[in-house]
Motif scaffolding. Structure first.
Motif, PDB file in Angstrom:
ATOM      1  N   ALA A 450       1.138  -1.835  -0.139  1.00  0.00           N
ATOM      2  CA  ALA A 450      -0.117   0.210  -0.529  1.00  0.00           C
ATOM      3  C   ALA A 450       0.887   1.336   0.119  1.00  0.00           C
ATOM      4  N   CYS A 451       0.236   2.474  -0.648  1.00  0.00           N
ATOM      5  CA  CYS A 451       0.875   3.641  -0.347  1.00  0.00           C
ATOM      6  C   CYS A 451       0.389   4.600  -0.661  1.00  0.00           C
ATOM      7  N   ILE A 452       0.333   6.059  -0.287  1.00  0.00           N
ATOM      8  CA  ILE A 452      -0.726   6.971  -0.524  1.00  0.00           C
ATOM      9  C   ILE A 452      -0.202   8.244  -0.792  1.00  0.00           C
ATOM     10  N   ASP A 453      -0.270   8.765  -2.186  1.00  0.00           N
ATOM     11  CA  ASP A 453      -0.365   9.746  -2.866  1.00  0.00           C
ATOM     12  C   ASP A 453      -1.038  10.795  -2.539  1.00  0.00           C
ATOM     13  N   VAL A 454      -0.701  12.425  -2.946  1.00  0.00           N
ATOM     14  CA  VAL A 454      -1.714  13.549  -3.122  1.00  0.00           C
ATOM     15  C   VAL A 454      -1.734  13.802  -4.556  1.00  0.00           C
ATOM     16  N   THR A 455      -3.491  14.004  -4.763  1.00  0.00           N
ATOM     17  CA  THR A 455      -3.602  14.287  -5.896  1.00  0.00           C
ATOM     18  C   THR A 455      -3.386  15.783  -6.309  1.00  0.00           C
ATOM     19  N   THR A 511      -5.527  10.614  10.613  1.00  0.00           N
ATOM     20  CA  THR A 511      -4.883   9.650  10.431  1.00  0.00           C
ATOM     21  C   THR A 511      -5.893   9.055   9.111  1.00  0.00           C
ATOM     22  N   VAL A 512      -5.028   8.682   7.727  1.00  0.00           N
ATOM     23  CA  VAL A 512      -6.313   8.630   6.963  1.00  0.00           C
ATOM     24  C   VAL A 512      -5.339   7.265   7.179  1.00  0.00           C
ATOM     25  N   SER A 513      -6.037   5.735   7.311  1.00  0.00           N
ATOM     26  CA  SER A 513      -5.694   4.783   6.485  1.00  0.00           C
ATOM     27  C   SER A 513      -6.192   4.174   5.527  1.00  0.00           C
ATOM     28  N   LEU A 514      -4.948   3.612   4.719  1.00  0.00           N
ATOM     29  CA  LEU A 514      -5.304   2.936   3.112  1.00  0.00           C
ATOM     30  C   LEU A 514      -4.963   1.232   3.089  1.00  0.00           C
ATOM     31  N   THR A 515      -6.257   0.705   2.402  1.00  0.00           N
ATOM     32  CA  THR A 515      -5.543  -1.458   2.459  1.00  0.00           C
ATOM     33  C   THR A 515      -5.724  -1.697   1.814  1.00  0.00           C
ATOM     34  N   VAL A 516      -4.558  -2.088   0.455  1.00  0.00           N
ATOM     35  CA  VAL A 516      -4.864  -2.496  -0.811  1.00  0.00           C
ATOM     36  C   VAL A 516      -5.234  -4.673  -0.552  1.00  0.00           C
ATOM     37  N   THR A 517      -6.219  -5.197  -1.299  1.00  0.00           N
ATOM     38  CA  THR A 517      -6.171  -6.187  -0.797  1.00  0.00           C
ATOM     39  C   THR A 517      -6.024  -7.416  -2.979  1.00  0.00           C
ATOM     40  N   ASP A 518      -5.143  -7.724  -3.204  1.00  0.00           N
ATOM     41  CA  ASP A 518      -5.399  -8.718  -4.315  1.00  0.00           C
ATOM     42  C   ASP A 518      -6.194  -9.985  -4.371  1.00  0.00           C
ATOM     43  N   SER A 519      -5.949 -10.134  -5.482  1.00  0.00           N
ATOM     44  CA  SER A 519      -7.137 -11.031  -6.099  1.00  0.00           C
ATOM     45  C   SER A 519      -6.989 -12.363  -5.557  1.00  0.00           C
ATOM     46  N   GLY A 521      -6.135 -12.333  -2.550  1.00  0.00           N
ATOM     47  CA  GLY A 521      -6.360 -11.769  -0.562  1.00  0.00           C
ATOM     48  C   GLY A 521      -5.748 -11.711   0.419  1.00  0.00           C
ATOM     49  N   ASN A 522      -4.808 -11.266  -0.574  1.00  0.00           N
ATOM     50  CA  ASN A 522      -3.138 -11.073   0.264  1.00  0.00           C
ATOM     51  C   ASN A 522      -3.724  -9.419  -0.055  1.00  0.00           C
ATOM     52  N   SER A 523      -2.637  -8.343   2.003  1.00  0.00           N
ATOM     53  CA  SER A 523      -3.426  -7.343   1.943  1.00  0.00           C
ATOM     54  C   SER A 523      -1.979  -6.082   2.498  1.00  0.00           C
ATOM     55  N   ASP A 524      -2.371  -5.176   2.172  1.00  0.00           N
ATOM     56  CA  ASP A 524      -1.086  -4.393   2.801  1.00  0.00           C
ATOM     57  C   ASP A 524      -1.830  -3.178   3.275  1.00  0.00           C
ATOM     58  N   THR A 525      -1.429  -2.532   4.777  1.00  0.00           N
ATOM     59  CA  THR A 525      -2.069  -1.519   4.902  1.00  0.00           C
ATOM     60  C   THR A 525      -0.663  -0.235   5.454  1.00  0.00           C
ATOM     61  N   THR A 526      -1.469   1.003   4.935  1.00  0.00           N
ATOM     62  CA  THR A 526       0.055   2.368   5.265  1.00  0.00           C
ATOM     63  C   THR A 526      -0.865   3.016   5.728  1.00  0.00           C
TER      64      THR A 526
END
Length: 533
Positions: A450-455, A511-519, A521-526
């Motif tokens: 997971a990675c967070i960026d600013v638009t 605090t904003v958290s983002l969790t990404v999950t792939d097909s 079922g594995n995930s990561d959070t930042t």
């Protein structure tokens, strides 16, 4: 029942390693201080491939590699002859296998225990003589230097580290040791296993220390809480959870025959809740303890299988047969059971080491994987078998040995080590116990990150209170990702999608958290902290 004694300790101006944050991974024998063989770590997902191999120039037989924070620690015996007792502890980069350091100024090591800054090692004791290099050692994690040693007693049980104390046992009794200095905090005499002829295994859970002779001690002061009856057959290796401690009990019958029983005892009183005995007694109590089951490996009329016993009753809930022999201790990582052994292909007289993965809830086979030893030295008469696969950081680490050999030297010459990483496709037929081909290369599986960026062209720190800033997860890596955002720190998803708006607060921080999950079922959070300038 032995007396409890206290010895003076030296106060030093630093934090004890046991009080610091402990490393992640498989940090002691059987993975944790309770010796359950089950950890909250992922293995190779969804399938394995061989990342790297090595010849350790010695044997890891009946030991376990230890993995902590991206480093593999190998306890290697280089001479196990009746008069010899040489070995080393080696540290290696878990991703590449690159050697970081070795420490050989001690006798042949047992499986170590790793803290945030130390490696604690008990050494083996040779059968014919005792060396001045046998004992209990603390090594610096960074370079392997000896920080302190306890060679006043030659034989020590492999220690466990819990709440700032190192618990172990020697021939005089059970001992709690200051992990920073090696000084004794308390000692309880005439208990602990080694004192009574056992292997001396120590486990700890919920403020209680369990010993191989069936004694439970208060972890704070070493006082005896309960003891199993001493007039019954021998107790052995054990594992504990929050309700019970699971002991192996062996009873001599005749000749070379033993009756082997698994006993589940209350951790509060030592009362036996249930027992399990194999029909053929063709097992030695190898086990792993999960949330629901006690997992054992059992051989019946030449067929090897993993059995799941209900933790509350001891009844068999499922049985999963395996394709080989010499099946070793099971290990469990996040709901998947891993075992190692040896398989003889139908079209070959030479066996190969393999690893299998099972669903811990149902026993269903997930995959089998043959280890390729073609570029490594193996015994011509005794093909290799895989020992317990160690689970850590999305990988498996496993050693092989010449199964069935009766010659000590073969275990030093013909032992090897494998690191298995994730692969995106199921092993080909030649990689599994259906064929005897050489494994092909495998497309590497990329775990999500997971990675967070600013638009915006502006940095998030340049926004004023009340403004809305859009965050996005486009810099995240992985395949077929889904995105879940949370700005309330309640663990619940507030919104799905690649982008998420947040209003800069007048005061304080969001605090904003983002969790990404792939097909798969594995995930990561930042997370990212957002506040007004």
């Amino acid at each position: 029942m032995g007396a409890v004694g206290f010895e003076s300790t030296v106060a030093i101006a630093q934090d004890a390693p046991g009080n610091e944050e402990q490393p992640s991974g498989w940090t002691t024998r059987r993975g944790n201080p309770a010796r359950t063989g089950a950890v909250e770590e992922d293995g190779p997902t969804p399938y394995p491939t061989t990342d790297w191999t090595m010849d350790p120039d010695g044997s890891l037989y009946d030991l376990e590699p230890i993995v902590a924070d991206g480093t593999v620690y190998l306890p290697v015996t280089t001479d196990n002859s009746p008069s010899g007792n040489d070995g080393y502890v080696g540290a290696y980069d878990a991703e590449t296998g690159t050697e970081l350091w070795t420490q050989s100024e001690l006798s042949a090591p047992r499986s170590p225990t790793v803290s945030s800054d130390m490696v604690y090692v008990a050494t083996k004791v040779p059968g014919a003589s005792e060396s001045s290099e046998t004992g209990l050692y603390a090594l610096d994690r960074e370079n392997g230097d000896i920080v302190w040693d306890r060679t006043n007693s030659p034989e020590w049980a492999p220690p466990v580290l819990v709440d700032g104390l190192l618990y172990t046992a020697n021939r005089t009794g059970a001992v709690a040791v200051d992990p920073s200095t090696g000084e004794t905090e308390w000692r309880t005499e005439d208990v602990g296993g080694i004192a009574n002829g056992f292997d001396g295994q120590v486990s700890a859970v919920n403020g209680t220390v369990f010993l191989a002779d069936g004694t439970a001690l208060d972890a704070e002061d070493g006082s005896v809480q309960w003891q199993a009856s001493s007039d019954r057959p021998l107790l052995g290796s054990h594992a504990a959870d929050e309700e019970r401690v699971y002991y192996l009990r062996s009873e001599y019958i005749r000749g070379d025959d033993d009756r082997v029983v698994l006993e589940a005892r209350s951790i509060e009183t030592g009362r036996i809740d249930w027992t399990y005995r194999s029909d053929d007694d063709e097992w030695d109590g190898r086990k792993a303890v999960t949330d629901n089951y006690v997992l054992i490996v059992e051989a019946t009329e030449g067929t090897w299988a993993v059995k799941a016993l209900d933790k509350g009753t001891g009844t068999v809930e499922w049985t999963s047969e395996l394709p080989g022999e010499f099946i070793d201790d099971p290990s469990v990582g996040n709901g998947i059971v891993y075992v190692g052994g040896r398989y003889f292909p139908t079209d070959s007289d030479y066996g190969r080491a393999f690893v299998s993965a099972l669903d811990a809830t149902t026993g269903d086979h997930l995959w089998d994987y043959l280890l390729d030893s073609s570029d490594l030295e193996t015994s011509p008469e005794n093909p290799p078998s895989a020992e317990t696969p160690i689970v850590a950081d999305g990988n498996l680490y496993v050693d092989t040995y010449p199964a069935g050999s009766t010659f000590d030297y073969e275990y030093q010459y013909y032992s090897n080590f494998f690191a298995l990483g994730p692969c995106d496709k199921r092993p080909d037929e030649e990689d599994t116990p259906n064929d005897d081909g050489k494994p092909d290369d495998c497309e590497e599986y990329e775990r999500p990150e997971a990675c967070i960026d600013v638009t915006s062209n502006r940095n998030v720190s340049e926004f004023d209170a009340g403004e809305t800033v859009w965050l996005n997860g486009f810099c995240s890596t992985g395949s077929d990702l889904t995105y879940e955002w949370d700005s309330t720190e309640d663990g619940q998803s507030d919104e799905n999608g690649t982008s998420f708006p947040v209003t800069i607060p007048e005061c304080g921080t969001v605090t904003v958290s983002l969790t990404v999950t792939d097909s798969k079922g594995n995930s990561d959070t930042t997370d990212m902290a957002v506040s007004a300038t």
